[in-house]
Scaffold this motif. Sequence first.
Motif, short mmCIF file in Angstrom:
data_model
loop_
_atom_site.label_atom_id
_atom_site.label_comp_id
_atom_site.label_asym_id
_atom_site.label_seq_id
_atom_site.Cartn_x
_atom_site.Cartn_y
_atom_site.Cartn_z
N CYS A 191 1.34 10.36 33.67
CA CYS A 191 1.71 10.66 32.28
C CYS A 191 2.66 9.59 31.78
O CYS A 191 3.56 9.16 32.50
CB CYS A 191 2.38 12.03 32.21
N GLU A 192 2.45 9.19 30.53
CA GLU A 192 3.24 8.10 29.95
C GLU A 192 4.57 8.59 29.38
O GLU A 192 5.36 7.80 28.88
CB GLU A 192 2.42 7.43 28.84
N HIS A 193 4.80 9.87 29.37
CA HIS A 193 6.03 10.45 28.80
C HIS A 193 6.35 9.76 27.46
O HIS A 193 7.45 9.22 27.25
CB HIS A 193 7.17 10.38 29.82
N CYS A 194 5.34 9.82 26.61
CA CYS A 194 5.32 9.06 25.36
C CYS A 194 6.49 9.41 24.43
O CYS A 194 6.97 10.54 24.41
CB CYS A 194 4.02 9.34 24.62
N PRO A 197 4.47 11.90 21.63
CA PRO A 197 3.44 12.51 22.47
C PRO A 197 2.47 13.39 21.68
O PRO A 197 2.87 14.40 21.09
CB PRO A 197 4.24 13.33 23.48
N ALA A 198 1.21 13.02 21.72
CA ALA A 198 0.19 13.80 21.01
C ALA A 198 0.05 15.19 21.61
O ALA A 198 -0.23 16.17 20.90
CB ALA A 198 -1.14 13.06 21.06
N VAL A 217 8.42 14.62 29.43
CA VAL A 217 7.57 15.58 28.73
C VAL A 217 7.10 16.64 29.73
O VAL A 217 6.57 16.31 30.80
CB VAL A 217 6.36 14.87 28.08
N CYS A 234 -4.16 14.44 24.51
CA CYS A 234 -3.63 13.35 25.34
C CYS A 234 -4.70 12.28 25.53
O CYS A 234 -5.73 12.54 26.17
CB CYS A 234 -3.17 13.86 26.70
N LYS A 238 -3.88 13.15 30.82
CA LYS A 238 -2.92 13.41 31.87
C LYS A 238 -2.31 14.81 31.78
O LYS A 238 -1.22 15.05 32.29
CB LYS A 238 -1.83 12.33 31.87
N VAL A 239 -3.01 15.72 31.09
CA VAL A 239 -2.67 17.13 31.18
C VAL A 239 -3.86 17.83 31.85
O VAL A 239 -5.01 17.53 31.53
CB VAL A 239 -2.43 17.77 29.80
#
Length: 511
Positions: A191-194, A197-198, A217, A234, A238-239
């Motif tokens: 996960c990019e831990h944006c 985050p969308a 996140v 995502c 990654k969920v």
Amino acid sequence: MPRGQSTVGRVMAQVAMVMNLDKCIGCHTCSVTCKQTWTNRTGVEYAWFNNVETKPGIGYPRRYEDQEKWKGGWTLDRRGRLVLRSGGRVRRLLSLFSNPDLPVIEDYYEPVTYDYDNLVSAPAGPDLPVARPRSVLTGRPADITWGANWEDGLGGAPEHAGGDPNLSGEWAEKVRFEFEQTFLFHLPRLCEHCLNPACVSACPSGAMYKRVEDGIVLVDQDRCRGWRMCVTACPYKKVYVNHATGKAEKCTFCFPRIEAGRPTVCSETCVGRLRYLGLLLYDADRVGEAAATPDEQDLLDAQRGVFLDPRDPEVVAAARASGIPEDWLGAARRSPVYDLVARYRVALPLHPEYRTLPMVWYVPPLSPVLDAVSVAGGDQDDPDHVFAAVTRLRIPLEYLASLFTAGDTDVVGGVLMKLTALRSYMRAVSLGEAGDEAALGAVGLTGADARDLHRLLAVAKYADRYVVPAAHKEDAAALGAVESGCPVESAGGKVALGMPTLRRTPSEGSA
Ligand code: SF4
Ligand code: SF4
């Protein structure tokens, strides 16, 4: 300094990661240790919070980068406003019970176990007993035809790798999958831990959230109702849905370890020592604007523009005013992530065009360049040979650009040339010769920069690679006070931009 007098907005800190792809040997230790820690349970057998893909390749789940199909990430509407590609709130609510943009188990793979009991309980006979594979989902005998790393080491080419969504331009014809023409590199993903985050914005239950104190996140397991909108939204897929609980789970960035000042498990166990963890300070007030940058190829600079120099006195004053603890400011000044991302600008985000502002960045692989030089009979240590080779790689520069710069080959080429000049200079220095300062200068580096970057990329010790300050739980409530000003109205209803749902330290049930 009162915020009104500062050009810096609301300062926040995030623990972020950089990976140096040249060093990844594709051993999957990171994936296995992550799985043992987080997904070694019923319901998430198929889930790999960290997986390592071979590129070119279609990845896991299959072709996850094809957003025309999966509708992940953000896009701009006709008025230039950010909207989820999966649609506004109404469209998403209408697809609650029938969502066509959701990967199914075949897109990941059917997890199997083996009939070990047969090895000891089979009746005596002329043949040795075998342990046949069985689906852990149905219990029935299973044919193993796909897996999370099926393409490992180009094992899936030429059968599958041609389906890589990144091979979409005319230049893709240049990529060959014949044995003697192939090339590969490994791409570890989590996960990019944006910053934008969308997954968080798409969640109808408010279960997904981004932590105020460190940007991680997470999913609140008590709130999750299993609507799976996060999975669609995502773009990195990654969920994951736990099929036993019906709830979403994802990479936690090993938050209990991070809170204790320790690196994530994937970082701690990385055999190639290619992962870096450190703080990035950023201006939370500019996140939404950066994510809505009109030209996709400007998103990289826009995201870099959100990051703040931790050595700038004005930033330090604004960070103090925002409640960032003093030891965190010290850690931000020593952050290897800031150095690689913003100071030396050799790390790049994965698919910036998804507009989630990802916070796991990559130093692109130089290896294809050096291989190209060798094949052409050139000298790997001669910058002229290598600079020329950058433009005629076996894997076209366009491919790396498709991954890391929304197709801008100049930027990827510039980073590769910087790494080449660094390599050449440090090789000369280590042989007791004078390095070529002019070649360094041409890529914007000095001799001191080169030594520092070499220290970071080549010989960094544990303490240099992981600069993670321990959590200040006592300050979480004060930091949470910024929550009230965060959500921004967006097209399609109350979709928040930037920092959609900031919440304090998670309950025990977060994943
Ligand atoms: S990469 Fe992580 S934070 Fe970003 S949208 Fe996907 S699940 Fe959310
Ligand atoms: S442990 Fe490190 S070297 Fe091994 S696959 Fe993972 S990222 Fe690559």
